[in-house]
Design a protein around this motif. Structure first.
Motif, PDB file in Angstrom:
ATOM      1  N   ALA A 210      26.202  39.618 -37.004  1.00  0.00           N
ATOM      2  CA  ALA A 210      24.608  39.550 -37.179  1.00  0.00           C
ATOM      3  C   ALA A 210      24.308  38.322 -36.580  1.00  0.00           C
ATOM      4  N   PRO A 211      24.771  37.003 -37.094  1.00  0.00           N
ATOM      5  CA  PRO A 211      24.378  35.729 -36.539  1.00  0.00           C
ATOM      6  C   PRO A 211      24.170  35.793 -34.992  1.00  0.00           C
ATOM      7  N   ALA A 212      25.079  36.216 -34.282  1.00  0.00           N
ATOM      8  CA  ALA A 212      25.154  36.313 -32.818  1.00  0.00           C
ATOM      9  C   ALA A 212      23.952  37.048 -32.340  1.00  0.00           C
ATOM     10  N   SER A 213      23.626  38.404 -32.906  1.00  0.00           N
ATOM     11  CA  SER A 213      22.524  39.037 -32.430  1.00  0.00           C
ATOM     12  C   SER A 213      21.319  38.494 -32.813  1.00  0.00           C
ATOM     13  N   ARG A 214      21.105  37.769 -34.176  1.00  0.00           N
ATOM     14  CA  ARG A 214      19.996  37.027 -34.371  1.00  0.00           C
ATOM     15  C   ARG A 214      19.489  35.871 -33.252  1.00  0.00           C
ATOM     16  N   ARG A 215      20.930  35.301 -32.900  1.00  0.00           N
ATOM     17  CA  ARG A 215      20.677  34.092 -31.915  1.00  0.00           C
ATOM     18  C   ARG A 215      20.204  34.700 -30.753  1.00  0.00           C
ATOM     19  N   ILE A 216      20.849  35.837 -30.089  1.00  0.00           N
ATOM     20  CA  ILE A 216      20.300  36.248 -28.721  1.00  0.00           C
ATOM     21  C   ILE A 216      18.998  36.539 -28.745  1.00  0.00           C
ATOM     22  N   ALA A 217      18.401  37.082 -30.065  1.00  0.00           N
ATOM     23  CA  ALA A 217      17.011  37.657 -30.111  1.00  0.00           C
ATOM     24  C   ALA A 217      16.219  36.616 -30.265  1.00  0.00           C
ATOM     25  N   GLU A 218      16.565  35.537 -31.062  1.00  0.00           N
ATOM     26  CA  GLU A 218      15.692  34.421 -31.146  1.00  0.00           C
ATOM     27  C   GLU A 218      15.452  33.555 -30.005  1.00  0.00           C
ATOM     28  N   ASP A 219      16.512  33.465 -28.964  1.00  0.00           N
ATOM     29  CA  ASP A 219      16.541  32.626 -27.875  1.00  0.00           C
ATOM     30  C   ASP A 219      16.115  33.453 -26.819  1.00  0.00           C
ATOM     31  N   PHE A 220      15.908  34.403 -26.701  1.00  0.00           N
ATOM     32  CA  PHE A 220      15.801  35.282 -25.337  1.00  0.00           C
ATOM     33  C   PHE A 220      14.852  36.375 -25.316  1.00  0.00           C
ATOM     34  N   LEU A 221      14.755  37.028 -26.405  1.00  0.00           N
ATOM     35  CA  LEU A 221      13.698  38.101 -26.548  1.00  0.00           C
ATOM     36  C   LEU A 221      12.395  37.926 -27.334  1.00  0.00           C
ATOM     37  N   PRO A 222      11.448  38.790 -26.985  1.00  0.00           N
ATOM     38  CA  PRO A 222      10.110  38.518 -27.563  1.00  0.00           C
ATOM     39  C   PRO A 222      10.293  38.875 -29.126  1.00  0.00           C
ATOM     40  N   PRO A 223       9.204  38.290 -29.960  1.00  0.00           N
ATOM     41  CA  PRO A 223       9.143  38.246 -31.297  1.00  0.00           C
ATOM     42  C   PRO A 223       9.389  39.735 -31.476  1.00  0.00           C
ATOM     43  N   GLY A 224      10.173  39.907 -32.653  1.00  0.00           N
ATOM     44  CA  GLY A 224      10.629  41.493 -32.970  1.00  0.00           C
ATOM     45  C   GLY A 224      11.304  42.108 -31.993  1.00  0.00           C
ATOM     46  N   GLY A 225      11.836  41.444 -31.134  1.00  0.00           N
ATOM     47  CA  GLY A 225      12.582  42.139 -29.926  1.00  0.00           C
ATOM     48  C   GLY A 225      13.908  42.673 -30.166  1.00  0.00           C
ATOM     49  N   MET A 226      14.307  43.222 -31.288  1.00  0.00           N
ATOM     50  CA  MET A 226      15.638  43.862 -31.363  1.00  0.00           C
ATOM     51  C   MET A 226      15.332  44.768 -32.895  1.00  0.00           C
ATOM     52  N   VAL A 227      16.326  45.649 -32.938  1.00  0.00           N
ATOM     53  CA  VAL A 227      16.222  46.466 -34.183  1.00  0.00           C
ATOM     54  C   VAL A 227      17.283  46.322 -35.140  1.00  0.00           C
ATOM     55  N   TRP A 228      16.983  46.309 -36.301  1.00  0.00           N
ATOM     56  CA  TRP A 228      17.859  46.064 -37.480  1.00  0.00           C
ATOM     57  C   TRP A 228      18.106  47.509 -38.240  1.00  0.00           C
ATOM     58  N   ARG A 229      19.423  47.661 -38.723  1.00  0.00           N
ATOM     59  CA  ARG A 229      19.495  48.772 -39.645  1.00  0.00           C
ATOM     60  C   ARG A 229      20.579  48.387 -40.598  1.00  0.00           C
ATOM     61  N   ASP A 230      20.453  48.900 -41.786  1.00  0.00           N
ATOM     62  CA  ASP A 230      21.317  48.774 -43.208  1.00  0.00           C
ATOM     63  C   ASP A 230      22.639  49.296 -42.533  1.00  0.00           C
ATOM     64  N   GLY A 231      23.609  48.580 -42.453  1.00  0.00           N
ATOM     65  CA  GLY A 231      25.086  48.933 -42.257  1.00  0.00           C
ATOM     66  C   GLY A 231      25.947  47.730 -41.638  1.00  0.00           C
TER      67      GLY A 231
END
Length: 260
Positions: free
Chosen positions: A211-232
């Protein structure tokens, strides 16, 4: 009563049975040697294919697992006119740095010669790394990346970038030639940070170890709220749920976000 030493033998027996169960389930604890061309499972549409969708497997997965786990059916529903290809790009190809060459030479270019211009790369875990590397090495060729719990370098490098305040402020200094993780993020910083990236759709489980890697990609390169999270966690159930959630951002058949 058990004879002396029987407890130790019982533990060894349990471990052997557990190992055999893993092997029977198709887990490849030691990746096979890469072959040329790469072995691939191909699912053709009923009518002539107009696009290519490549499903890139995780570290220990086989191409057949996409069908066995119900993931192929989800992709087929969203891409009825696609040739869906599942290459056996296992860890061995990444170790000898031939994964991207085999993906392009054996699968992408032949499809292009057949008239399939649109390319979507769906990468899970290690396959997510493959999708990222393909775009860095051949920018502009992939129209869309679907990244599910992507492996994007070692945890210490992800932490280092976060401590710096993000990739734009990160200064890695002199990087060794074999420092794969930092070189990956240098490439992303230069290319994606400069606005040259395909449409990207990113999803990850909240309890996923990556998850930390996905969060880093989202924060650095995608718009705010630009990814989806699911429990799992890092498992097929979570990846199926994430793939089905594409309508939440950009639409399953739309251009998503992060357009060039």
């Amino acid at each position: 009563m058990r004879s002396p030493g029987s407890g130790a033998w019982w533990l060894v027996r349990r471990r052997i049975l557990a190992l055999l169960a893993l092997l029977a389930a198709g887990c490849r604890l030691v990746p096979p040697e890469p072959v040329v061309p790469v072995r691939a499972v191909i699912d053709e549409p009923v009518r002539r294919a107009t696009e290519l969708v490549v499903l890139l497997p995780g570290r220990w997965s086989t191409p057949e697992e996409f069908a066995d786990e119900g993931f192929l059916a989800l992709v087929r529903e969203r891409h009825p006119r696609a040739r869906i290809v599942m290459p056996d790009l296992h860890l061995g190809y990444y170790r000898d740095r031939s994964a991207i060459e085999r993906l392009r030479q054996d699968l992408v270019l032949p499809a292009r010669r057949e008239g399939m211009e649109r390319l979507t790369l769906v990468g899970i875990s290690l396959g997510g790394l493959g999708a990222l590397l393909y775009d860095l090495e051949h920018p502009g060729e992939a129209d869309r990346l679907v990244l599910l719990s992507p492996f994007a370098g070692e945890a210490e490098v992800i932490d280092e970038i976060s401590r710096a305040g993000g990739v734009s402020r990160w200064q890695p200094g002199e990087v060794a030639g074999d420092d794969f993780s930092r070189r990956l993020w240098i490439g992303l910083k230069r290319q994606w940070g400069g606005g040259r990236r395909p449409s990207v759709w990113l999803g990850c489980g909240r309890q996923d170890r990556l998850a930390p890697a996905s969060r880093r990609i989202a924060e650095d390169f995608l718009p705010p709220g630009g990814m989806v999270w699911r429990d799992g966690g890092h498992d097929w159930a979570t990846w199926r749920a994430l793939y089905e959630a594409q309508e939440e951002i950009g639409g399953a058949r739309g251009d998503g976000f992060g357009l060039r």
